[in-house]
Design a protein around this motif. Sequence first.
Motif, PDB file in Angstrom:
ATOM      1  N   UNK A  25      69.975 -23.833  11.506  1.00  0.00           N
ATOM      2  CA  UNK A  25      71.119 -23.098  12.070  1.00  0.00           C
ATOM      3  C   UNK A  25      70.620 -21.916  12.913  1.00  0.00           C
ATOM      4  N   UNK A  84      79.037 -25.768   7.035  1.00  0.00           N
ATOM      5  CA  UNK A  84      77.955 -25.166   7.824  1.00  0.00           C
ATOM      6  C   UNK A  84      78.506 -24.166   8.839  1.00  0.00           C
ATOM      7  N   UNK A  85      79.689 -24.450   9.327  1.00  0.00           N
ATOM      8  CA  UNK A  85      80.283 -23.536  10.305  1.00  0.00           C
ATOM      9  C   UNK A  85      80.474 -22.138   9.695  1.00  0.00           C
ATOM     10  N   UNK A  88      77.071 -20.579   9.358  1.00  0.00           N
ATOM     11  CA  UNK A  88      76.562 -20.164  10.660  1.00  0.00           C
ATOM     12  C   UNK A  88      77.217 -18.850  11.091  1.00  0.00           C
ATOM     13  N   UNK A  89      78.519 -18.768  10.902  1.00  0.00           N
ATOM     14  CA  UNK A  89      79.206 -17.523  11.284  1.00  0.00           C
ATOM     15  C   UNK A  89      78.700 -16.364  10.444  1.00  0.00           C
ATOM     16  N   UNK A  93      76.079 -16.308  13.908  1.00  0.00           N
ATOM     17  CA  UNK A  93      76.186 -17.165  15.088  1.00  0.00           C
ATOM     18  C   UNK A  93      77.631 -17.180  15.558  1.00  0.00           C
ATOM     19  N   UNK A  94      77.828 -17.210  16.862  1.00  0.00           N
ATOM     20  CA  UNK A  94      79.200 -17.216  17.358  1.00  0.00           C
ATOM     21  C   UNK A  94      79.359 -18.178  18.530  1.00  0.00           C
TER      22      UNK A  94
END
Lengths: 95, 416, 977
Positions: A25, A84-85, A88-89, A93-94
């Motif tokens: 990621x 995972x989203x 990730x955030x 992560x964006x």
Amino acid sequence: MIINHPLLGPRDAAEFVYLGDAALIDRPDWQAAEAAEAFHAYGYLRDNPAGAHQELWYHEQGDRSWLVVTRDTVSHEITQVELARDVARARGRSR
Amino acid sequence: MRYSAFKILREGLTGNKGWTPVWRDPDPKPEYDIVIIGGGGHGLATAYYLAKEFGLRNIAVLEKGWIGSGNVGRNTTIIRSNYMLPGNEPFYEMSLKLWEGLEQDFNYNAMVSQRSILNLFHSDAQRDAFVRRANAMFLAGADAELADADQLRAELPFLDFDNARFPIKGGLFQRRGGTVRHDAVAWGYARGAGSRGVDIIQNCEVTGFDIENGKCRGVETTRGAIRARKVAVCVAGSSGRVMALAGMRLPIESHVLQAFVTEGLKPVLPGVITFGAGHFYVSQSDKGGLVFGGDIDGYNSYAQRGNLPVVEDVAEGGMAIMPMIGRARLLRSWGGIMDMSMDGSPFIDRTHIDGLYFNGGWCYGGFKATPASGLCYAHLLAKDAPHPVATEMRLDRFARGHLIDEKGMGNQPNLH
Amino acid sequence: MSQVNRIKGGLIDPATEITFTFNGKAMQGHPGDTLASALLANGQRLVGRSFKYHRPRGIFTAGSEEPNALVELRKGATQEPNTRATVTELFDGLEARSQNHRGSLEFDLMAVTDLLSPFLSAGFYYKTFMWPRAFWEKLYEPAIRASAGLGRLSMEEDPDRYDKGYLHCDLLVIGAGPAGLMAARTAARAGARVILADEDFVMGGRLNAETLEVDGKPGSDWAVGVVAELAAMANVRLMPRSTVYGAYDHGVYGVLERCTDHLATSGGKPRQVLWRVYARHAVLAAGATERPVAFGNNDRPGVMLAGAVRAYANRWGVAPGRRVAVFTNNDDGWRTAADLVAKGIEVPAVIDTRDAPAVCDVPGARHVRGAAVMDTRGRKGLRQITLTDGQMIDADCLAVSGGWNPNLHLTCHQRGRPEWRDDLAAFVPGRELPPGMVVAGAANGAMTLAAALREGCAVAETLGYADKSDLPRAEDEPRDCAPVWHVPQSRARAWLDLQNDVTVKDVKQAHQEGFRAVEHLKRYTTLGMATDQGKTANIPALAIMAECTGRTIPETGTTIFRPPYTPVPIGALAGRARGRAFRPYRLTPSHRWAEAHGATFVEVGNWLRAQWFARDGEQGWRDSVDREVLMTRGSVGICDVTTLGKIDIQGRDAGEFLNRVYCNGFATLAVGKVRYGLMLREDGIAYDDGTTARMGENHYVMTTTTANAVTVFRRLEFARQCLWPDLDVHLISTTDGWAQFAVAGPNARKLLRKVVDTEHDLSNEAFPFMGCGEVTVCGGMPARLFRISFSGELAYEVAVPARFGNAMMGVLMEAGREFDAVPYGTEALGVMRIEKGHAAGNELNGQTTAHNLGMGRMVSRKKDCIGNVLSQRPEMLRDDAVKLVGLRPVDRATGLISGSHFIGQGDAATMENDQGWMSSVAYSPSLEHSIGLGFLKRGDARMGEILRAVSPVHGREMEVEVVSAHFIDPDGERLRG
């Protein structure tokens, strides 16, 4: 194995496709000064622990969610499953 | 003790009382010139060649369990040199040549059996890739032979030619490929190394490295500290764990590969056969069991066991090409831990830590490489320069961009 | 009456007689018999030969642990080798043959190996057969292999069907003995969903083999009652004839149900079903297995386990011998003696290694205290035994009991380690059990009936299934055991592994040679590697190794039990996925049309695609392909390209997303335009290519190669969810949703003009090369039109909803009739793409870079994209890297060979001189000679050079000229026309 999908409940692992360490990621910044080294480490070097391992599974025969599964590589016990989203955030992560 | 038919006769007539241990079982000394971590096939072969080819004797092989307990004792025993890329093929061909003379060399019958290996193909594109590979094999001095479906039908009539989902279009033979009695390889190398003075120390687990100012001076073990001028890691599936003790991350993931054997059957398979449209490869052992395997389970694992989906997938592959095995029974399944590298090819290299060497990343192809891996690692340890056939097996090849990716799967170890 | 050893009683039906044959000899038995009990009833003591020495072998056990009594069952294609007679239910017409002998079973020529046994001790083959080197493969190994193996495969396809199924339950109870029945009953009464599985065809376990009572009635009757109660409950599934063969991760169990093995034919029903059981909890109640004691010549037919001897008498009404001596080191052996005498069978002596009083009264039997059997006589069956005190006793059967080992195999399948219990002299399950599993009864070391019942109930309660009813009444029978593993006074060979012929001496020799770890012992001597996996042999052998090393048994270790518990047919593991059903077929929308028009099909992944369409008079596939190419280039051709992956991409950030997943720029792609895109893997290697069309402001349609359709989608989802989770972009695979056809050739526009509704302007100006749009066809049907070309001709791809695909093919062909339109298949497609120099799977093989493909400049350095950084690593941009070029034979009549390697003129054909390889070749009907694509070192700078293309595997080489890969229309005038 059985993966307890956060949206769909327990599903047989055979419905999923495995990718690898959830560190995938953390894709480096392509413009950073050390981008070549960072991408080498990102692409090739792994902690490969004997124990708890955060890893990416994709529900290909299902809802196509990517999941981060925390699984012990010695006992195969799964202790946490997240989208995972969301992970990730949470890791910043964006876009 | 030299083994021979005469020796067996003499022992047989005197009650088999004169046999002595195949390898010595010494306690570790405080210091060695070279300490090899890992008493598997590659570690023992390395010790053997260091002693035999390079005259180095002050060597210890440290094994956390019993020798041969890793992948040399749990593989499907296949040897072959049907690789394609320049970084690999000369190495594996040298290995095959070493297999061909191995038993006379170490005076132990490992039952090297060149019964041939056949890779089936099922499409024109697959055939093209096999032709390219076969020609590369020729260029490296190996043997290869293409067969069309008619030839195969004559030679292997039990294959499913008429009702197959993926019809067999032909195959690539390497007649010099075959099988070896895997455990005997470990024992033969142990015997050869031990008799030349190498200390083989079982039940001795490495728990840490003694590294000072970028130099490795020895190891900590469950049987005390051992100093060494050079430390050679050779632990296959445990590579990640052991190198983490030295603070290193590797381009390796550990995965489980299952293997299977059936009950003993009267001979049915002449050689090794691999399916090109599914995951299945098989041979028949000298005892009569069909020894077979398929794909890795696909997730990181240090547990020497796998799960049902792969068991069934492999059986499906078997039934797809040879439906006559339906009533043969699976007797035992087991798992081994594969050090899957990022391009499917291995490493025999120094590390950035002076005095610390690494051999690993063999994926599920390490068994056939045992002799060459041992010889090349010994060469590196003795001369501090890579053996000519192992020059590309470097740890820095990913940083440089020089990949040895036979299957073209990229940096995803579970696809190799 | 032929059943000389049949006695009264048992759970068989004596009124019904059924006939079977053994080695061609007709024999009789009864329903309820196993093949083993029927053979014994018929007085057949010799049933097989051992693996190595070909020693005579008889029935040794009464269960799945049997090492000796293996037969070839049935005949023809259903012949089934290595089948245990002890678990084979007898059926009328059963045919069985003994195996592993040359000549008859009685006079096995291979028995000569027994005379050579001093020279064939453990591991002898590692020490000889090495000289001369060539002799191993020519002489020694063929001889060894000729004697290898046990039973024979028929070499015919297995005609039976196998099925698979999936079951879910709260509690899986493994074993239907007293503990299992109690666990199942307790949980079922508490309302749990219970599956009760047992490998036997009659539930009840040892209750059926014993004379013990439960609640004041025979144990087998009590079991019948419990089974009947469970069978009537809706929340219970009873699975007799079902072996739980493996315990896998997270409560998944493998179960093999034998549905028709007890019938003469499967009658079209599945022979076996492989169940995957998902269980919240499991109770392992698999009982225990008796172990033998090793003494001289203990392998003769007639030497049997004591518990099996009384099982044959009690359950099957068979006397395994007329004079049955009992040899025991424990109380349980005495029960065999008592039961046999109660059945009227003579028991001349009970020999107990313990110097202790009789455990029970055995009328007529001498009690020999503190002694052991040290030798036996009888060539093909036991006649006499010799005791350590020198006595000789005539007996035709010896019942041996060395104590009982809990069946803890499944507790080890996830690397659980058993623990030693001194009071039982046995391993019991360790503390680390597979999650969700508990163990009860004899499997857990609860060795008496009352204890087993108690524990079965208790474990169900611990799992939360409480039942208030009382425990059934039963007694704790005496179970004292004083371990004796072998009789040291024996001078003759004493067997441990009866099938593989491993003796006490072999274990001692292994120790002497340093093979002291349990796994070394196993691997060196082959102990425990036979079809029974050492179920009766392993523990005694371990004990002897412990004796040699002076360590305790638990210090010496245990072997690791691995699945399956008992062997599972490969056919059952494969289920229905075999033959043409090995994998599903994917059919293109125009498949029916293609079938009706002479198509030959080819597998492309799981797809079947038309490869070419033969016409009458054509002599071979080349005729068809050449025609399809020439007519397409000459007029117009139509090809179903539905198999290419199609991904619908929508969202405000869709363009930005594409810009990041393709190495070339997509930011400037206008609505109504299509662009070729090259996708890299993150490691910088070329991965996939295709076109992406911008259908609207926030709407794109991507195509991928057929081979990568699934993985590209997966990777895009990864990028979307994991790398850039806040980009507004959504993906859906529409590969199956749209039927898509390439219409290519100079008359493509004219043809499409007749199909596309007239309001859509198809002129070159209105719909130029790389244009796209939503259109309607055939009078209002929605469709998509893309002006893209793989063939290099003026070409379009038209997509319609998949359900109209077959009709659309017909419509296009009908519209093309006036132009002599042809359908073309994948071969012609391949020829045209090579003529045009397009890379395909053989070039995009996962090993090549954009640099290699001559597309290095497409990798934009002005933006981030997958693979951008790592594609710039120094050795991937080397000047001497291979480059994609075209090749043609210097002698135009020669056919090029795909896979040949390029060697310079005058160089030796070695790997050092290897300059590249030919990746694709085709005969170009347009140029009338063979053409090829290949990768050549510095190839782009070597146009016109002559090289050798060598293919030593064909024994051929030829001269080739390096040319541009664009053989046809290098400036692209046709496709823009």
